[in-house]
Write a protein that holds these residues in place. Sequence first.
Motif, PDB file in Angstrom:
ATOM      1  N   LEU A   9      -2.584  -4.719  -3.728  1.00 26.10           N
ATOM      2  CA  LEU A   9      -2.683  -5.428  -5.322  1.00 26.10           C
ATOM      3  C   LEU A   9      -2.321  -6.582  -5.129  1.00 26.10           C
ATOM      4  O   LEU A   9      -2.952  -7.539  -5.858  1.00 26.10           O
ATOM      5  CB  LEU A   9      -1.627  -4.590  -5.991  1.00 26.10           C
ATOM      6  CG  LEU A   9      -1.468  -3.102  -6.081  1.00 26.10           C
ATOM      7  CD1 LEU A   9      -0.657  -2.484  -7.135  1.00 26.10           C
ATOM      8  CD2 LEU A   9      -2.904  -2.704  -6.457  1.00 26.10           C
ATOM      9  N   GLY A  10      -1.573  -6.969  -3.964  1.00 26.38           N
ATOM     10  CA  GLY A  10      -1.402  -8.616  -3.953  1.00 26.38           C
ATOM     11  C   GLY A  10      -2.594  -9.425  -3.717  1.00 26.38           C
ATOM     12  O   GLY A  10      -2.542 -10.507  -4.238  1.00 26.38           O
ATOM     13  N   TYR A  18       5.631  -0.132  -7.257  1.00 29.78           N
ATOM     14  CA  TYR A  18       4.140  -0.235  -6.914  1.00 29.78           C
ATOM     15  C   TYR A  18       3.375   1.081  -7.228  1.00 29.78           C
ATOM     16  O   TYR A  18       2.098   0.806  -7.566  1.00 29.78           O
ATOM     17  CB  TYR A  18       4.265  -0.544  -5.159  1.00 29.78           C
ATOM     18  CG  TYR A  18       2.997  -1.190  -4.473  1.00 29.78           C
ATOM     19  CD1 TYR A  18       2.999  -2.606  -4.433  1.00 29.78           C
ATOM     20  CD2 TYR A  18       1.816  -0.533  -4.399  1.00 29.78           C
ATOM     21  CE1 TYR A  18       1.795  -2.912  -3.941  1.00 29.78           C
ATOM     22  CE2 TYR A  18       0.546  -1.134  -3.707  1.00 29.78           C
ATOM     23  CZ  TYR A  18       0.826  -2.552  -3.604  1.00 29.78           C
ATOM     24  OH  TYR A  18      -0.399  -2.852  -2.770  1.00 29.78           O
ATOM     25  N   ALA A  40      -1.513  -4.373   4.343  1.00 26.10           N
ATOM     26  CA  ALA A  40      -1.407  -5.739   3.916  1.00 26.10           C
ATOM     27  C   ALA A  40      -2.494  -6.097   2.672  1.00 26.10           C
ATOM     28  O   ALA A  40      -2.077  -6.686   1.670  1.00 26.10           O
ATOM     29  CB  ALA A  40      -1.998  -6.858   4.948  1.00 26.10           C
ATOM     30  N   PHE A  75       4.215 -11.690   0.738  1.00 27.28           N
ATOM     31  CA  PHE A  75       3.818 -10.381   0.158  1.00 27.28           C
ATOM     32  C   PHE A  75       2.481  -9.804   0.531  1.00 27.28           C
ATOM     33  O   PHE A  75       2.456  -8.635   0.968  1.00 27.28           O
ATOM     34  CB  PHE A  75       4.061 -10.408  -1.577  1.00 27.28           C
ATOM     35  CG  PHE A  75       3.618  -9.026  -2.163  1.00 27.28           C
ATOM     36  CD1 PHE A  75       4.656  -8.316  -2.518  1.00 27.28           C
ATOM     37  CD2 PHE A  75       2.528  -8.582  -2.684  1.00 27.28           C
ATOM     38  CE1 PHE A  75       4.629  -7.096  -3.124  1.00 27.28           C
ATOM     39  CE2 PHE A  75       2.356  -7.487  -3.636  1.00 27.28           C
ATOM     40  CZ  PHE A  75       3.537  -6.565  -3.596  1.00 27.28           C
TER      41      PHE A  75
HETATM   42  N1  PHE Z   1       0.789  -6.216   1.059  1.00 32.09           N
HETATM   43  C1  PHE Z   1       0.633  -5.362   0.060  1.00 32.09           C
HETATM   44  C2  PHE Z   1      -0.371  -5.884  -0.977  1.00 32.09           C
HETATM   45  O1  PHE Z   1      -0.812  -7.079  -0.801  1.00 32.09           O
HETATM   46  C3  PHE Z   1       1.964  -5.064  -0.486  1.00 32.09           C
HETATM   47  C4  PHE Z   1       2.953  -4.765   0.421  1.00 32.09           C
HETATM   48  C5  PHE Z   1       4.233  -5.594   0.517  1.00 32.09           C
HETATM   49  C6  PHE Z   1       2.936  -3.784   1.269  1.00 32.09           C
HETATM   50  C7  PHE Z   1       5.054  -5.333   1.318  1.00 32.09           C
HETATM   51  C8  PHE Z   1       3.883  -3.425   2.113  1.00 32.09           C
HETATM   52  C9  PHE Z   1       5.099  -4.218   2.325  1.00 32.09           C
HETATM   53  O2  PHE Z   1      -0.325  -5.463  -2.137  1.00 32.09           O
END
Ligand code: PHE
Length: 465
Positions: free
Chosen positions: A25-26, A108, A22, A237
């Motif tokens: 990068l988000g 990603y 989780a 996300f």
């Molecule tokens: N949650 C991760 C982030 O914040 C991105 C992600 C999305 C990972 C979907 C796994 C599945 O960067």
Amino acid sequence: MNREREKWGSKIGVILAVAGSAVGLGNFLVFPGRVVENGGGAFMIPYFIAFILIGIPLAWIEWSMGRWGGRQGHGSGPGILNAVTQKPYAKYLGSIGVMGPLLIFFLYVYLESWILAYIWYSLTGVLSEAAQNNTTGELFSRFISHEKSIGPIPASLFFFGLTFLINFAVIYFGIRRGIEKTVKVLMPLLLFLGIALVLKVLTLENLSEGLAFMWNPDFSKLRDTKVWFDATSQVFFTTSVGIGAILTYASYVRKDQDIALSSLTANSTNVFIEVIVGGTIVIVPAVICLGAIQAQEVTTGGIFSLGFITMPMLFQEMGPTVSWVVQLTWFVLLFIGGVTSSISILQPGLSFIEDELNLQRKKAISLLGVITLFFSLLIIAGGDTAINEADILGFQLALLVFGAVEAVLFAWVLGGKKGWQEIQKGADIGIPQIYRHIITWITPTFILVLLFFWAYDGGMEHLLM
Ligand code: PHE
């Protein structure tokens, strides 16, 4: 499929792995950009509403379906949804939970490699020099248009290759020896670096201006549907729900082990790191140094410009030595967040090849490596347009569509009652009854309505262009 599937070694291991997925990068690049774009504090109200009505329940749905499917030897969307609902068509819907994560990974891992390059530029002083000369923008655009090089190779490709290898090296060692071991070291380090940066930011002058921007809501913004849309897709996300990653991680949980508290712990850790750490480190200095208005302009120039162009300039204001340390810490923190997320994005594909196509681990990894390398290179070659398409399709649409599929199958096909019992099996906490109704009615409806708005607001056109 009869082969014994691996299991997580400890409860804390799986919690850290999901939190690691989780936090990424988000949290540090996308969230601050969205807050600034959507008027500061106003964003936080729909954000928390979406977190409570979608983030938490959808995570429970994924964890419980994943554990259920894992008991029957399945670890990815098609097998798990079929096992849970006993409907053959669920397999086809479940395939979005394999394709979606792959699509996310292609982009990603490339973004993640930019961070590794920036660790290098921090170490070698290239970035500090650019910040002093006000040329961080130029450095960034030369880097992403492959003009910077390391020896004979474009730097962008060199660091992409390295990042790609790091990801595959971790998953090569499997769930317990690869992923669990990695997150047990990296997640505490990430938290430590994050808190150290927050403490540094809290010593800045005019702190209250930055904090006020983040925490004083402008209620009139709540009438804007875009604020709601952005907040909800951010919750998807950032919590990694709605794409199948959690489904796969949960399939390695033991059959009688708690998921209710584990899921909540991982989710809350992520939100804490996003709102407090991500929000404070980036937004407060941005608002203080640049003024809210300018910060807004900066993010509209592309979400990533905030992390790679603006942040190094802001750090520069802290004086030469401190700024170097802070800059390096920032990129190391980002990279750790990135790696612990991207390895989770690879898992559904890997598990699909292993569990459903019955390929041995080494062969499965090679096949996955070839596929992901090919498509990532395609995106790199496609430049801005390809990045945009992958962003909309993978980072936004796939999550919402698969999230809707999961919520509808769980609540309306399997049925809220059975679903509720499954979530509570082995639970270490009592979940308030109200969540039974939220999961049965509000979560699926909320996502479907949101998808409708997305299409209505021209989302489809955007995609077809
Ligand atoms: N949650 C991760 C982030 O914040 C991105 C992600 C999305 C990972 C979907 C796994 C599945 O960067």
